[in-house]
Design a protein around this motif. Structure first.
Motif, PDB file in Angstrom:
ATOM      1  N   LEU A   1     -14.408   1.373   5.439  1.00  0.00           N
ATOM      2  CA  LEU A   1     -14.283   2.581   4.626  1.00  0.00           C
ATOM      3  C   LEU A   1     -12.827   2.880   4.297  1.00  0.00           C
ATOM      4  O   LEU A   1     -12.504   3.403   3.232  1.00  0.00           O
ATOM      5  N   LEU A   2     -11.920   2.541   5.252  1.00  0.00           N
ATOM      6  CA  LEU A   2     -10.502   2.869   5.102  1.00  0.00           C
ATOM      7  C   LEU A   2      -9.670   1.689   4.609  1.00  0.00           C
ATOM      8  O   LEU A   2      -8.442   1.745   4.660  1.00  0.00           O
ATOM      9  N   ARG A   3     -10.339   0.652   4.127  1.00  0.00           N
ATOM     10  CA  ARG A   3      -9.614  -0.587   3.840  1.00  0.00           C
ATOM     11  C   ARG A   3      -8.545  -0.433   2.766  1.00  0.00           C
ATOM     12  O   ARG A   3      -7.572  -1.175   2.745  1.00  0.00           O
ATOM     13  N   ASP A   4      -8.712   0.541   1.874  1.00  0.00           N
ATOM     14  CA  ASP A   4      -7.726   0.735   0.812  1.00  0.00           C
ATOM     15  C   ASP A   4      -6.700   1.804   1.153  1.00  0.00           C
ATOM     16  O   ASP A   4      -5.835   2.108   0.326  1.00  0.00           O
ATOM     17  N   ASP A   5      -6.798   2.378   2.335  1.00  0.00           N
ATOM     18  CA  ASP A   5      -5.871   3.425   2.745  1.00  0.00           C
ATOM     19  C   ASP A   5      -4.501   2.811   3.037  1.00  0.00           C
ATOM     20  O   ASP A   5      -4.383   1.870   3.824  1.00  0.00           O
ATOM     21  N   SER A   6      -3.474   3.344   2.424  1.00  0.00           N
ATOM     22  CA  SER A   6      -2.126   2.786   2.596  1.00  0.00           C
ATOM     23  C   SER A   6      -1.647   2.883   4.030  1.00  0.00           C
ATOM     24  O   SER A   6      -0.871   2.039   4.503  1.00  0.00           O
ATOM     25  N   ARG A   7      -2.131   3.878   4.762  1.00  0.00           N
ATOM     26  CA  ARG A   7      -1.724   4.019   6.162  1.00  0.00           C
ATOM     27  C   ARG A   7      -2.303   2.901   7.023  1.00  0.00           C
ATOM     28  O   ARG A   7      -1.643   2.409   7.941  1.00  0.00           O
ATOM     29  N   VAL A   8      -3.540   2.506   6.724  1.00  0.00           N
ATOM     30  CA  VAL A   8      -4.124   1.380   7.466  1.00  0.00           C
ATOM     31  C   VAL A   8      -3.382   0.096   7.126  1.00  0.00           C
ATOM     32  O   VAL A   8      -3.087  -0.723   8.014  1.00  0.00           O
ATOM     33  N   GLN A   9      -3.058  -0.096   5.859  1.00  0.00           N
ATOM     34  CA  GLN A   9      -2.324  -1.297   5.455  1.00  0.00           C
ATOM     35  C   GLN A   9      -0.942  -1.345   6.106  1.00  0.00           C
ATOM     36  O   GLN A   9      -0.476  -2.420   6.520  1.00  0.00           O
ATOM     37  N   ALA A  10      -0.304  -0.176   6.215  1.00  0.00           N
ATOM     38  CA  ALA A  10       1.006  -0.130   6.875  1.00  0.00           C
ATOM     39  C   ALA A  10       0.873  -0.445   8.362  1.00  0.00           C
ATOM     40  O   ALA A  10       1.722  -1.133   8.950  1.00  0.00           O
ATOM     41  N   PHE A  11      -0.219   0.032   8.991  1.00  0.00           N
ATOM     42  CA  PHE A  11      -0.467  -0.259  10.411  1.00  0.00           C
ATOM     43  C   PHE A  11      -0.630  -1.762  10.629  1.00  0.00           C
ATOM     44  O   PHE A  11      -0.064  -2.336  11.579  1.00  0.00           O
ATOM     45  N   VAL A  12      -1.400  -2.407   9.751  1.00  0.00           N
ATOM     46  CA  VAL A  12      -1.601  -3.859   9.877  1.00  0.00           C
ATOM     47  C   VAL A  12      -0.270  -4.584   9.759  1.00  0.00           C
ATOM     48  O   VAL A  12       0.023  -5.514  10.537  1.00  0.00           O
ATOM     49  N   GLN A  13       0.560  -4.154   8.835  1.00  0.00           N
ATOM     50  CA  GLN A  13       1.857  -4.812   8.644  1.00  0.00           C
ATOM     51  C   GLN A  13       2.746  -4.632   9.860  1.00  0.00           C
ATOM     52  O   GLN A  13       3.458  -5.561  10.274  1.00  0.00           O
ATOM     53  N   ARG A  14       2.710  -3.427  10.446  1.00  0.00           N
ATOM     54  CA  ARG A  14       3.540  -3.184  11.634  1.00  0.00           C
ATOM     55  C   ARG A  14       3.095  -4.043  12.806  1.00  0.00           C
ATOM     56  O   ARG A  14       3.919  -4.577  13.555  1.00  0.00           O
ATOM     57  N   GLU A  15       1.779  -4.173  12.981  1.00  0.00           N
ATOM     58  CA  GLU A  15       1.259  -4.895  14.136  1.00  0.00           C
ATOM     59  C   GLU A  15       1.367  -6.410  13.975  1.00  0.00           C
ATOM     60  O   GLU A  15       1.686  -7.125  14.933  1.00  0.00           O
ATOM     61  N   LEU A  16       1.102  -6.915  12.771  1.00  0.00           N
ATOM     62  CA  LEU A  16       0.969  -8.367  12.588  1.00  0.00           C
ATOM     63  C   LEU A  16       1.946  -8.947  11.578  1.00  0.00           C
ATOM     64  O   LEU A  16       1.863 -10.132  11.243  1.00  0.00           O
ATOM     65  N   GLY A  17       2.906  -8.125  11.126  1.00  0.00           N
ATOM     66  CA  GLY A  17       3.824  -8.574  10.093  1.00  0.00           C
ATOM     67  C   GLY A  17       4.472  -9.921  10.342  1.00  0.00           C
ATOM     68  O   GLY A  17       4.453 -10.802   9.463  1.00  0.00           O
ATOM     69  N   PRO A  18       5.063 -10.146  11.510  1.00  0.00           N
ATOM     70  CA  PRO A  18       5.733 -11.440  11.754  1.00  0.00           C
ATOM     71  C   PRO A  18       4.818 -12.644  11.601  1.00  0.00           C
ATOM     72  O   PRO A  18       5.278 -13.729  11.232  1.00  0.00           O
ATOM     73  N   LEU A  19       3.514 -12.450  11.888  1.00  0.00           N
ATOM     74  CA  LEU A  19       2.577 -13.565  11.708  1.00  0.00           C
ATOM     75  C   LEU A  19       2.097 -13.662  10.259  1.00  0.00           C
ATOM     76  O   LEU A  19       1.956 -14.757   9.704  1.00  0.00           O
ATOM     77  N   LEU A  20       1.833 -12.504   9.640  1.00  0.00           N
ATOM     78  CA  LEU A  20       1.352 -12.512   8.256  1.00  0.00           C
ATOM     79  C   LEU A  20       2.408 -13.030   7.294  1.00  0.00           C
ATOM     80  O   LEU A  20       2.087 -13.647   6.271  1.00  0.00           O
TER      81      LEU A  20
END
Length: 575
Positions: A483-502
């Protein structure tokens, strides 16, 4: 019938004005139509008339007795004469007898005097020319109508285009309904749609006419049957307070032919019922407020929404190869929509059912406030699997439902939730469903005789088990993240957690993400995760240590592992 001139139109003719006409009685009937003019000097003329004649007389042969004059007027009114014109030259020079005037006023039969001598033949010729001109004009209009509707038919116009042309040509509201009196489409011709459709089914049932085209004076409805003579499927209704003209009849009948031909040509497309339901659902799901007339339109198709419990439903084909949602072939969704509508009918659940996108069928259920929601949903889900799955073009399906709401303005949210739940359920084929008594019913082969029973037994579609349907509660965290997949806050959270791998768009980076996913899915059990990855423990531990360095976290910390797992699930929900 042709549009004949009214008595008022005849009085406006120059030949009549030269006679100085005066209406002395029956002014209420001046709108009567004049079919012809008949000059007669005898009192017993009524039996020779056919109705609509304007009787011209000098009065020289009319009786003098008041009772006889009253009978003369009553007989003309009984045969629906248009009016009486009396020349005040030979019999009466100043005014007509009171009995004649009183009788005409009582019967609302126009009684007109001419103060000057007038050639009756000139009146007859002028009125005849007026009638002929009107008939020619009607024939020309009819020919133009034929041409317009022929052009619409050849161009493959949809029913709504045909109804729009009917309203434009007739300047009257028009409604297309089924033979069970459910509205398939309409054009209000500028009038209030809510008033037009109010209590439609009840009003329509009271109008029954013989033949294929007829006019009900009490209702003010011009009705023509739509369909081939051995396959009638609807009625076209023009709301005409006045008796319809020949042109209106032509419009109705040509439109009915165009609609019938459209249905024959479009047999492989959505039925008119599905098109109507789809337009209502699309209006609900469009941006902006819910249209003010939507509840009335829905009630007119047999699905009352006002004062009901409303539940959005999504029925989505399940890929036989992958749980990932796919674009379904149009014919699959058409079959599935018809099957879902039939399932709702069998389950006794009023519902709007239609295809509004290229992945699923949407439905809006309308349950009475006193009805228990869960049994209704179970009946519907059971019937969807029973009806839909055996169809050769429909693969196994997922049924998902949104929240129960009581206001029409909240229905779009429930429909959107149902769609999100269906997609989330499809992305997790191993999702446990608390609606199931038998876990085998979660098998995608449910109820499909072509794929076989999951237990090797009989037809599961006839088992007394409840087929699966999913709610937001069932999809849990995956559903929330979807439901929240397009939320910019969720996208920012993913980047913070997995950025170095992504950010490592390399084979090595993708491998590290797979290792991390494997580790989280095994709950942090390194030994089990290494075995599942078919790697030795030292090699696996080395990869985990590298992930820790890149992400600057400790995988032994439960909160860190939870955050990383949520970020991975968020990636899954967005893809």
């Amino acid at each position: 019938m042709y549009v004949y001139p009214s008595v008022s139109d005849v009085l406006a003719l120059p030949v009549m004005r030269r006679g100085v006409p005066r209406v002395v009685a029956g002014a209420a009937g001046l709108d009567r139509r004049v079919r012809w003019v008949h000059a007669a000097e005898v009192a017993d003329i009524a039996h020779l008339l056919r109705g609509g004649e304007l009787v011209l007389t000098t009065g020289i042969a009319l009786p003098a007795e008041p009772a006889a004059l009253t009978r003369y007027v009553d007989e003309l009114a009984a045969v629906r004469a248009a009016g009486i014109v009396v020349e005040l030259v030979r019999r009466w020079s100043d005014e007509l007898p009171a009995a004649l005037i009183a009788a005409a006023e009582r019967r609302a039969l126009p009684l007109i005097t001419l103060a000057r001598e007038t050639r009756f033949v000139a009146i007859t010729e002028s009125v005849g020319a007026l009638i002929l001109d009107a008939q020619v004009e009607e024939l020309r209009a009819a020919e133009a109508i034929h041409e317009r509707f022929t052009a619409l038919t050849v161009s493959g116009a949809e029913p709504e285009e045909i109804l729009r042309e009917v309203a434009r040509s007739a300047t009257l509201p028009v409604v297309l309904e089924t033979l069970t009196h459910h509205v398939l489409g309409y054009d209000a011709a500028g009038e209030n749609p809510t008033e037009l459709l109010a209590n439609w089914e009840q009003r329509s049932r009271s109008v029954s006419l013989p033949g294929r085209t007829g006019y009900d004076e009490a209702a003010g409805w011009l009705v023509t049957v739509v369909g081939a003579r051995d396959d009638d499927w609807g009625r076209l209704v023009l709301l005409s307070p006045e008796h319809p003209s020949h042109r209106h009849v032509v419009v109705a009948e040509r439109a009915a032919s165009a609609l019938a031909l459209n249905r024959l040509v479009a047999r492989d497309r959505d039925s008119l019922e599905r098109q109507t339901h789809r337009s209502l659902l699309a209006a609900l799901l469009s941006s902006g407020p819910v249209p003010a007339d939507l509840a009335a339109r829905s009630a007119a198709v047999g699905v009352p929404l006002a004062g009901q419990r409303l539940i959005g439903v999504a029925v989505q084909p399940r890929s036989l190869i992958s749980p990932t949602p796919v674009i379904a072939a149009p014919e699959v969704l058409r079959d599935l929509a018809e099957a879902t509508a039939l399932a709702a009918q069998r389950a006794g659940v009023p519902a709007l059912v239609g295809v509004v996108d290229d992945t699923s069928v949407r439905a809006l259920l309308a349950l009475a406030r006193t009805e228990n929601v869960d049994p209704a949903l179970k009946r519907l889900a059971r019937e969807v699997h029973r009806v839909a799955v055996p169809r050769t073009r429909v693969p196994p399906v997922v049924v998902a439902v949104g929240s129960t709401v009581t206001e029409l303005a909240d229905a779009p949210r429930s429909l959107a939730e149902a769609s999100h739940v269906a997609e989330a359920a499809l992305r997790n084929p191993n999702l446990r469903n608390p609606n199931l008594r038998n876990p085998n019913l979660g098998n995608p082969n449910l109820g499909n005789p072509n794929l076989g029973s999951p237990t090797g037994g009989g037809d599961t579609a006839t088992d007394a088990q409840t087929p699966p349907f999913y709610r937001l509660d069932d999809v849990r965290l995956r559903g929330l993240l979807h439901l929240l997949r397009d939320d910019s806050r969720v996208q920012a959270f993913v980047q913070r957690e997995l950025g170095p791998l992504l950010n490592r768009d390399t084979e090595a980076g993708r491998r590290l993400l797979a290792v991390l996913r494997n580790f989280c899915e095994h709950g942090g059990n390194k030994s089990a995760a290494a075995g599942a990855a078919h790697l030795s423990r030292p090699a696996y531990y080395k990869l985990l240590a590298r992930i820790e360095r890149l992400l600057d976290v400790s995988l032994d910390d439960p909160e860190s592992m939870l955050s990383l797992h949520v970020a991975l699930l968020a990636i899954d929900s967005a893809t």
